[in-house]
Write a protein that holds these residues in place. Structure first.
Motif, PDB file in Angstrom:
ATOM      1  N   PHE A  68      38.560  30.412  28.286  1.00  0.00           N
ATOM      2  CA  PHE A  68      39.610  31.184  27.627  1.00  0.00           C
ATOM      3  C   PHE A  68      39.410  32.643  28.011  1.00  0.00           C
ATOM      4  O   PHE A  68      38.442  33.281  27.600  1.00  0.00           O
ATOM      5  N   PHE A  69      40.290  33.157  28.855  1.00  0.00           N
ATOM      6  CA  PHE A  69      40.177  34.509  29.389  1.00  0.00           C
ATOM      7  C   PHE A  69      40.951  35.476  28.500  1.00  0.00           C
ATOM      8  O   PHE A  69      42.166  35.328  28.322  1.00  0.00           O
ATOM      9  N   THR A  70      40.238  36.447  27.949  1.00  0.00           N
ATOM     10  CA  THR A  70      40.844  37.405  27.033  1.00  0.00           C
ATOM     11  C   THR A  70      40.440  38.819  27.419  1.00  0.00           C
ATOM     12  O   THR A  70      39.441  39.021  28.111  1.00  0.00           O
ATOM     13  N   PHE A  71      41.207  39.779  26.995  1.00  0.00           N
ATOM     14  CA  PHE A  71      41.000  41.192  27.297  1.00  0.00           C
ATOM     15  C   PHE A  71      40.683  41.377  28.776  1.00  0.00           C
ATOM     16  O   PHE A  71      41.388  40.871  29.622  1.00  0.00           O
ATOM     17  N   PHE A  72      39.604  42.100  29.113  1.00  0.00           N
ATOM     18  CA  PHE A  72      39.343  42.398  30.515  1.00  0.00           C
ATOM     19  C   PHE A  72      38.823  41.185  31.284  1.00  0.00           C
ATOM     20  O   PHE A  72      38.778  41.200  32.510  1.00  0.00           O
ATOM     21  N   GLY A  73      38.466  40.132  30.578  1.00  0.00           N
ATOM     22  CA  GLY A  73      38.107  38.880  31.230  1.00  0.00           C
ATOM     23  C   GLY A  73      39.267  38.298  32.016  1.00  0.00           C
ATOM     24  O   GLY A  73      39.079  37.502  32.934  1.00  0.00           O
TER      25      GLY A  73
ATOM     26  N   SER B 120      43.373  37.177  37.276  1.00  0.00           N
ATOM     27  CA  SER B 120      44.543  37.979  37.628  1.00  0.00           C
ATOM     28  C   SER B 120      44.689  38.027  39.145  1.00  0.00           C
ATOM     29  O   SER B 120      43.738  38.360  39.855  1.00  0.00           O
ATOM     30  N   LYS B 121      45.866  37.675  39.639  1.00  0.00           N
ATOM     31  CA  LYS B 121      46.091  37.721  41.090  1.00  0.00           C
ATOM     32  C   LYS B 121      45.793  39.112  41.642  1.00  0.00           C
ATOM     33  O   LYS B 121      45.319  39.253  42.766  1.00  0.00           O
TER      34      LYS B 121
ATOM     35  N   LEU C 296      51.196  40.852  31.021  1.00  0.00           N
ATOM     36  CA  LEU C 296      50.959  39.823  32.033  1.00  0.00           C
ATOM     37  C   LEU C 296      51.701  38.550  31.669  1.00  0.00           C
ATOM     38  O   LEU C 296      51.788  38.179  30.500  1.00  0.00           O
ATOM     39  N   THR C 297      52.214  37.891  32.690  1.00  0.00           N
ATOM     40  CA  THR C 297      52.837  36.581  32.512  1.00  0.00           C
ATOM     41  C   THR C 297      52.015  35.566  33.306  1.00  0.00           C
ATOM     42  O   THR C 297      51.120  35.939  34.076  1.00  0.00           O
ATOM     43  N   LYS C 298      52.350  34.314  33.168  1.00  0.00           N
ATOM     44  CA  LYS C 298      51.644  33.264  33.911  1.00  0.00           C
ATOM     45  C   LYS C 298      51.760  33.502  35.420  1.00  0.00           C
ATOM     46  O   LYS C 298      50.838  33.192  36.170  1.00  0.00           O
TER      47      LYS C 298
ATOM     48  N   ASP D  90      51.501  36.242  36.891  1.00  0.00           N
ATOM     49  CA  ASP D  90      50.519  37.260  37.276  1.00  0.00           C
ATOM     50  C   ASP D  90      49.113  36.670  37.426  1.00  0.00           C
ATOM     51  O   ASP D  90      48.210  37.340  37.921  1.00  0.00           O
ATOM     52  N   LEU D  91      48.944  35.434  36.981  1.00  0.00           N
ATOM     53  CA  LEU D  91      47.629  34.806  36.987  1.00  0.00           C
ATOM     54  C   LEU D  91      47.520  33.782  38.119  1.00  0.00           C
ATOM     55  O   LEU D  91      48.524  33.290  38.613  1.00  0.00           O
ATOM     56  N   VAL D  92      46.285  33.497  38.502  1.00  0.00           N
ATOM     57  CA  VAL D  92      46.059  32.535  39.584  1.00  0.00           C
ATOM     58  C   VAL D  92      46.592  31.166  39.159  1.00  0.00           C
ATOM     59  O   VAL D  92      46.672  30.861  37.964  1.00  0.00           O
ATOM     60  N   PRO D  93      46.980  30.329  40.118  1.00  0.00           N
ATOM     61  CA  PRO D  93      47.605  29.042  39.775  1.00  0.00           C
ATOM     62  C   PRO D  93      46.696  28.079  39.004  1.00  0.00           C
ATOM     63  O   PRO D  93      47.194  27.144  38.382  1.00  0.00           O
ATOM     64  N   GLN D  94      45.397  28.304  39.021  1.00  0.00           N
ATOM     65  CA  GLN D  94      44.489  27.413  38.306  1.00  0.00           C
ATOM     66  C   GLN D  94      44.588  27.573  36.785  1.00  0.00           C
ATOM     67  O   GLN D  94      44.135  26.708  36.040  1.00  0.00           O
ATOM     68  N   VAL D  95      45.157  28.690  36.328  1.00  0.00           N
ATOM     69  CA  VAL D  95      45.339  28.887  34.887  1.00  0.00           C
ATOM     70  C   VAL D  95      46.440  27.948  34.432  1.00  0.00           C
ATOM     71  O   VAL D  95      47.570  28.016  34.909  1.00  0.00           O
ATOM     72  N   GLN D  96      46.080  27.048  33.516  1.00  0.00           N
ATOM     73  CA  GLN D  96      47.028  26.024  33.081  1.00  0.00           C
ATOM     74  C   GLN D  96      48.116  26.572  32.172  1.00  0.00           C
ATOM     75  O   GLN D  96      49.254  26.116  32.224  1.00  0.00           O
TER      76      GLN D  96
END
Length: 155
Positions: free
Chosen positions: A40-45, A50-51, A125-127, A129-135
């Motif tokens: 579970f990635f939160t805040f600066f994690g 993040s792409k 950020l939206t989905k 903006d995140l790498v595709p591995q984030v479900q």
């Protein structure tokens, strides 16, 4: 021996090299042992997934007591890059993959990767903006449901 762990949910809240790798190593180790794992990635994690940032994670050199450097030295220009390269070379010798590759490997083992909705909202950020591995991007309540019956680890 006591009870065996069947599920871990790991909260990743720091966006530095030394803040992200422990969570990835723990999740990878859990999956290797057949333990269900969720990150579970939160805040600066969120930088880890993040792409924009996941390929540019650095060591935090200012105020990092583990480096045993004076704050003044840690704040010198180029010091984060120097320490990051040093650790990356050492990790490469130990066959520890770079963060993007490690994220992909862990996802391929069936681990769940999730962004924190509140943090994504905070940082716009939206989905996409995140790498595709984030479900998915989930709420804290969703995370607790996901973690139910297992151990929660905060890194």
């Amino acid at each position: 021996m006591g009870d065996t762990i069947e599920k871990v949910s790991i909260i990743v809240s720091k966006g530095s090299l030394e803040g992200i790798y422990p969570a990835l190593i723990m999740a990878n180790g859990a999956r290797a042992e057949g333990i269900e794992a969720n990150l579970f990635f939160t805040f600066f994690g969120l930088d880890a997934v993040s792409k924009r940032y996941h390929e540019h994670i650095k060591v935090a050199t200012v105020g990092n007591p583990g480096l045993h450097l004076a704050t003044l030295i840690g704040g010198l220009p180029g010091m984060p890059r120097l320490m990051t390269r040093y650790l990356e070379r050492k990790m490469d010798k130990l066959d520890i993959p770079p963060i993007p590759e490690f994220i992909e490997m862990i996802a391929d083992t069936g681990a769940g990767l999730y962004g924190c909705k509140a943090s994504c909202d905070l940082f716009d950020l939206t989905k996409d903006d995140l790498v595709p591995q984030v479900q998915d991007i989930i709420t804290v309540g969703d995370f607790y449901q996901l973690a139910a019956g297992g151990q929660i680890i905060y890194t």
